[in-house]
Design an enzyme around this catalytic site. Structure first.
Site, mmCIF file in Angstrom:
data_model
loop_
_atom_site.group_PDB
_atom_site.id
_atom_site.type_symbol
_atom_site.label_atom_id
_atom_site.label_comp_id
_atom_site.label_asym_id
_atom_site.label_seq_id
_atom_site.Cartn_x
_atom_site.Cartn_y
_atom_site.Cartn_z
ATOM 1 N N GLU A 1 0.827 -1.053 0.043
ATOM 2 C CA GLU A 1 -0.085 0.146 0.063
ATOM 3 C C GLU A 1 0.916 1.165 -0.062
ATOM 4 O O GLU A 1 0.871 2.089 1.088
ATOM 5 C CB GLU A 1 -0.869 0.123 1.240
ATOM 6 C CG GLU A 1 -1.901 -1.209 1.269
ATOM 7 C CD GLU A 1 -3.098 -0.759 2.098
ATOM 8 O OE1 GLU A 1 -3.071 0.067 2.810
ATOM 9 O OE2 GLU A 1 -3.964 -1.861 1.998
ATOM 10 N N GLU B 1 -5.022 -8.454 0.153
ATOM 11 C CA GLU B 1 -5.862 -8.583 1.632
ATOM 12 C C GLU B 1 -7.405 -8.098 1.307
ATOM 13 O O GLU B 1 -7.748 -7.508 0.440
ATOM 14 C CB GLU B 1 -5.356 -7.189 2.257
ATOM 15 C CG GLU B 1 -3.905 -7.316 2.849
ATOM 16 C CD GLU B 1 -3.593 -6.025 3.872
ATOM 17 O OE1 GLU B 1 -4.600 -5.337 4.042
ATOM 18 O OE2 GLU B 1 -2.458 -6.047 3.717
HETATM 19 C C1 BGC Z 1 -3.094 -2.753 5.792
HETATM 20 C C2 BGC Z 1 -3.194 -3.840 6.895
HETATM 21 C C3 BGC Z 1 -4.371 -3.431 8.043
HETATM 22 C C4 BGC Z 1 -5.567 -3.614 7.109
HETATM 23 C C5 BGC Z 1 -6.759 -3.051 8.174
HETATM 24 C C6 BGC Z 1 -4.369 -2.443 5.296
HETATM 25 O O1 BGC Z 1 -4.467 -1.095 4.980
HETATM 26 O O2 BGC Z 1 -2.102 -3.390 4.718
HETATM 27 O O3 BGC Z 1 -1.844 -3.865 7.692
HETATM 28 O O4 BGC Z 1 -4.364 -3.892 9.155
HETATM 29 O O5 BGC Z 1 -5.554 -2.655 6.148
HETATM 30 O O6 BGC Z 1 -6.692 -1.738 8.394
#
Ligand code: BGC
Length: 474
Positions: A191, A380
């Site tokens: 990110e 993610e």
């Molecule tokens: C990040 C994680 C974070 C998740 C939830 C993402 O932006 O890569 O590290 O915990 O979002 O906020």
């Protein structure tokens, strides 16, 4: 520590295990070989911040500044995964997950950011990799998930200096040379946009700066350059066949209504609103609109920089949480108009996490279509939830299941239309240190009691295990 790896059974999931699968769900499943995984990052789970020669990171420093973390916590211990990693691999195995996305802590490997490496730091990842592979779980490693060595921040201003991009490339090459016998897929930076905007622009993440536009645009450019230098270094030092790409939280533009005109507008918006990262990585130039908007505040760069930033990649990783904009077609020069979120727009436990499952369809579809990308991973996706444990400790997180089911249905829509998504990493394996929200926001499939380090599967762990077993959303 107490540990229970068997995902909880509800009466519903228990019953469904006995039933034959309806043909319908098989027919509508994900492509065969689809890779199901979970994700986590070093600072959020490892703890052991002073062990085996690790140097301090900007997050160590930031988390210890009073008032920066909502619950006044820090990640000095966090999930203690540095010591409990073998148990954590068993948590993944109990889900039937076949892949794990984790990050390497730069300050463990180079405590000073550059210079003398610390072999003991890398040894932790050697142990982790061996454990993953012994359990049939494929490692996907992220080189940078925000834990910059503090010395680089102190010496050169971190990503404000292109020296940090250079140092990042050298560190990435060093790691690739030593781990690519077992890691076949590396992500460069997690990110870019959040680390720039929230770390250097909005004082929410480390290092907690509020730079003005010209400096912020320069940071943005250095981060993109760091990505490109890492791509080149991983190729130069990794074994033949090592694959590399970014893991970006692109601005996800969803057509407000799925008409051809709105879809086209959302595509144009995707290209323009991601101009500082994914667009320049894939096109090798900043768009005219990006440069015009930045005006005199545009970053300073060379043609050589752009060539480095756009070094060929093997896949694009996408972190998908929410739609960033709903888009309608417009007659003006841009061709799109963004609609603001109404106050009544629903969100999950984290107020920023707007519920928009269709983001999971449009993000990979736009990327595949706009840039002809042939391999995409969802690096993610997941949600925070209130997660009130019952007296016996179990958590029936039906809200998380609702969120996941709807997002995965949209992902299934994408893959069934041929959008080339190869795998999905659920964020997160277990509750962990949620940056400036501390431990107050829980994203895990496993509940963690941070006093005892006990991990307990939530109902969503059963949901995910069933999804993986069937290779379909049910
Ligand atoms: C990040 C994680 C974070 C998740 C939830 C993402 O932006 O890569 O590290 O915990 O979002 O906020």
């Amino acid at each position: 520590m107490g540990i229970s790896t068997k995902p909880a059974e509800s009466s519903q999931t228990g019953a469904s295990k006995e039933n034959k699968l309806p043909d319908r769900s098989l027919a509508a499943g994900f492509p065969s070989g689809f890779l199901w995984g979970t994700a986590a990052s070093a600072y959020q789970i490892e703890g052991a911040v002073n062990e085996d020669g690790r140097g301090p990171s900007i997050w160590d420093r930031y988390a210890h500044i009073p008032g920066k973390i909502a619950d006044r916590s820090n990640a000095d211990v966090a999930n203690d995964s540095y010591h409990l990693y073998k148990d954590d691999v068993q948590l993944m195995k109990a889900l039937g997950a076949k892949a794990y996305r984790f990050s390497i802590a730069w300050p463990r490997v180079f405590p000073e950011g550059t210079g003398t490496p610390n072999p003991k730091g890398l040894d932790f990842y050697n142990r982790l990799l061996d454990e993953l592979l012994a359990n049939g779980i494929e490692p996907f490693a992220t080189m940078y998930h925000w834990d910059l060595p503090q010395t680089l921040q102190d010496r050169v201003g971190g990503w404000m200096s292109r020296d940090t991009a250079t140092a990042f490339g050298e560190y990435a090459g060093y790691v690739a040379a030593r781990l690519s016998d077992r890691v076949k897929h590396f992500f460069t930076i997690n990110e870019c946009s959040r680390l720039v905007d929230l770390g250097y622009g909005a004082e929410v993440d480390a290092p907690g700066l509020t730079l003005a536009q010209p400096a912020l645009n320069q940071v943005r450019h250095h981060v993109a350059l760091g990505h490109g230098l890492a791509v080149q270094a991983i190729r130069a030092h990794g074994r033949a066949g090592t694959k590399v790409g970014p893991a970006e939280n692109i601005v996800i533009c969803v057509p407000a209504i799925e008409t051809p005109a709105n879809i086209r507008a959302a595509e144009i918006a995707t290209r323009e609103l991601n101009a500082g990262y994914l667009t320049v990585m894939l096109e090798g130039k900043y768009t005219d609109a990006f440069l015009a908007y930045a005006g005199k505040d545009a970053p300073k760069y060379t043609a050589e920089d752009l060539a480095v930033i756009s070094s060929p990649i093997d896949f694009v990783g996408l972190n998908v949480y929410m739609p960033h904009h709903y888009v309608v077609a417009a007659d003006d020069a841009h061709g799109f108009a963004l609609t603001p979120f109404p106050a009544s727009f629903p969100h999950m436990e984290s107020s920023w996490l707007k519920i928009g499952p269709e983001a999971m369809y449009w993000a990979p579809r736009h990327v595949a279509k706009l840039w002809d990308v042939k391999s995409i991973y969802i690096t993610e996706n997941g949600t925070s939830a209130t997660d009130q444990p019952a007296a016996d400790g179990h958590v029936d997180d039906v809200d998380r299941i609702m969120y996941l089911r709807n997002y995965l249905t949209q992902l299934q829509r994408a893959t069934s239309e041929g959008v080339p998504v190869l795998g999905y990493f659920l964020w997160s394996l277990m509750d962990n240190f949620e940056w400036s929200d501390g431990f107050e926001k829980r994203f895990g499939l496993y509940r963690v009691d941070f006093k005892t380090q006990r991990r307990t599967p939530k109902l969503s762990a059963s949901f995910y295990r069933e999804t993986i077993a069937r290779n379909a959303v049910v």
